[in-house]
Write an enzyme that holds these catalytic residues in place. Sequence first.
Site, mmCIF file in Angstrom:
data_model
loop_
_atom_site.group_PDB
_atom_site.id
_atom_site.type_symbol
_atom_site.label_atom_id
_atom_site.label_comp_id
_atom_site.label_asym_id
_atom_site.label_seq_id
_atom_site.Cartn_x
_atom_site.Cartn_y
_atom_site.Cartn_z
ATOM 1 N N LYS A 79 0.842 -1.205 0.000
ATOM 2 C CA LYS A 79 0.000 0.000 0.000
ATOM 3 C C LYS A 79 0.873 1.249 0.000
ATOM 4 O O LYS A 79 1.918 1.282 0.670
ATOM 5 C CB LYS A 79 -0.910 -0.035 1.235
ATOM 6 C CG LYS A 79 -1.966 1.061 1.286
ATOM 7 C CD LYS A 79 -2.896 0.859 2.478
ATOM 8 C CE LYS A 79 -3.980 1.914 2.564
ATOM 9 N NZ LYS A 79 -4.892 1.696 3.711
ATOM 10 N N SER A 154 -9.725 1.583 2.708
ATOM 11 C CA SER A 154 -8.877 2.358 1.832
ATOM 12 C C SER A 154 -7.798 1.529 1.129
ATOM 13 O O SER A 154 -7.199 2.019 0.183
ATOM 14 C CB SER A 154 -8.209 3.479 2.625
ATOM 15 O OG SER A 154 -7.386 2.952 3.656
ATOM 16 N N SER A 178 -9.888 -0.713 6.918
ATOM 17 C CA SER A 178 -9.305 -0.596 5.582
ATOM 18 C C SER A 178 -8.568 -1.817 5.047
ATOM 19 O O SER A 178 -8.181 -1.832 3.882
ATOM 20 C CB SER A 178 -8.362 0.599 5.534
ATOM 21 O OG SER A 178 -9.106 1.759 5.352
HETATM 22 N N1 GLN Z 1 -13.372 3.813 6.104
HETATM 23 C C1 GLN Z 1 -12.740 4.277 7.276
HETATM 24 C C2 GLN Z 1 -12.378 5.728 7.114
HETATM 25 O O1 GLN Z 1 -12.737 6.281 6.149
HETATM 26 C C3 GLN Z 1 -11.550 3.443 7.608
HETATM 27 C C4 GLN Z 1 -10.324 3.844 6.912
HETATM 28 C C5 GLN Z 1 -9.108 3.063 7.329
HETATM 29 O O2 GLN Z 1 -9.204 2.029 7.990
HETATM 30 N N2 GLN Z 1 -7.944 3.588 6.974
HETATM 31 O O3 GLN Z 1 -11.758 6.315 7.934
#
Ligand code: GLN
Length: 487
Positions: A79, A154, A178
């Site tokens: 990532k 994400s 994410s």
């Molecule tokens: N969807 C969540 C957010 O928008 C989680 C994101 C994540 O785990 N980085 O913050």
Amino acid sequence: MELYKKSAHDLHDLLEKKEVTAVELADAFLERIDSIDSKLHAYITKTADTAMKAAKKADKKIAAEGKIPFLTGIPGAVKDNICTLGIRTTCASKMLDNFVPPYDAAVMDKIQKENAVILGKTNMDEFAMGGSTENSAFFPTHNPHNAEYVPGGSSGGSAAAVAGGLAAWALGSDTGGSIRQPASFCGIVGLKPTYGRVSRYGLVAYASSLDQIGPLTKDVTDCANILNVITGYDEKDSTSVKASSPDYTKSLVQDVKGLRIGIPAEYFVDGMDKEVAESIHMAINDFKAMGAEIIDISLPHTKYAVAAYYLLAPAEATTNLSRYDGVSYGERVNGDDIVSMMTNTRTEKFGSEVKRRIMMGNYALSAGYYDAYYLKALKIRTLVKEDYDKAFEKVDVILTPTAPTTAFKIGSMINDPLQMYLQDACTVPLNLAGLPGISLPCGVSSSGLPIGMQIIGKPLDEEGIIKAAYTYEQSKGFYKNIAEVTE
Ligand code: GLN
């Protein structure tokens, strides 16, 4: 069978048996990337040259040593918020468009020691803020099972890369779901370790008290093996846990007899897809048939978790992102004086979701609102944790859906942040409590989209959730059905 469809452990066996070389493997994946990444957009940066060099080095090692560490010569993806020495690391933000880290993240050090082959850096929501990968400043990533749908986020690029055969394994990060939610949307396995299990050194910070790095893989066996590589105490991360790392492959046994599985009613939220709920109930029955004891439990503060998360995570993000001031890190847009330079830089280089969160975070932290919002959210965090503590007196693991729905259409939710935030209902509570969780496939919807279930463990009990997940996976073989990807 095409090499790109195989799991990392199958490829590892082929390498050890000398039935394939690391260079051939790298070639197979690079060709696959060439042929379909223009459709999926899983990668922000491709590193074919360094991958080839690493593959050649791995082949030398294999020739000299015979037995090799798990990741030697196995092509994977990382990532783009994990710092990679000499390789551009953007966090999918224009702010870091040209950032080339002068050091490797702790997890990269561990992976490089094994001589893994890194194919590139994967797309994500900008600074990991989002659940669809549509918040990338560069382009959205598409779901390999149906290109009209999001891969989740994400870590959507990492999930799409593994599900689409563009990498044998990948690393993601999980602050509120994410790793697990994109794994669920793409029909693969994703594990968020206990907070502190994996070093955050070199992970670009979003919300430091919630962030964890973890693997996204085709199956549970790969997940356990990669966890073995990346876990361990690190003095460079002040929140790293001083606990010994077990050998997670020892948990790859089929046995759930007598395992007490808790089912929390609160996770079957309003607005949940009927097909998702059905799949989870079928999985519960399967566990029962295999000898597990199913116990209804209550986690009463679950309903406040999303609201608390969307105060705490933005509050931490506000602080973490203040470093992008046009001076210390990242891009600069000039102005007449220092204030206008900073304003221009942050206005032009941050995307709208990042700006929304910076504003939410500043609001929650500002004098007069701190007690009403930030402090209250901290109290909820404690209550959420206490719910789990109580439940774990009666059960060994907890089983829930990973997300309330299957993947949604690209563009369908992007203008409705609240709806998007509610997607995180089943995943954020674990981050608030610091608990480990794994998502694995447990069904396919009538429209052909994967459904995922989440197994939650006690602190530091990754072994327990791996064992339960492995038992289910081996008995159902779901991953074999859905790893086929449309080209
Ligand atoms: N969807 C969540 C957010 O928008 C989680 C994101 C994540 O785990 N980085 O913050």
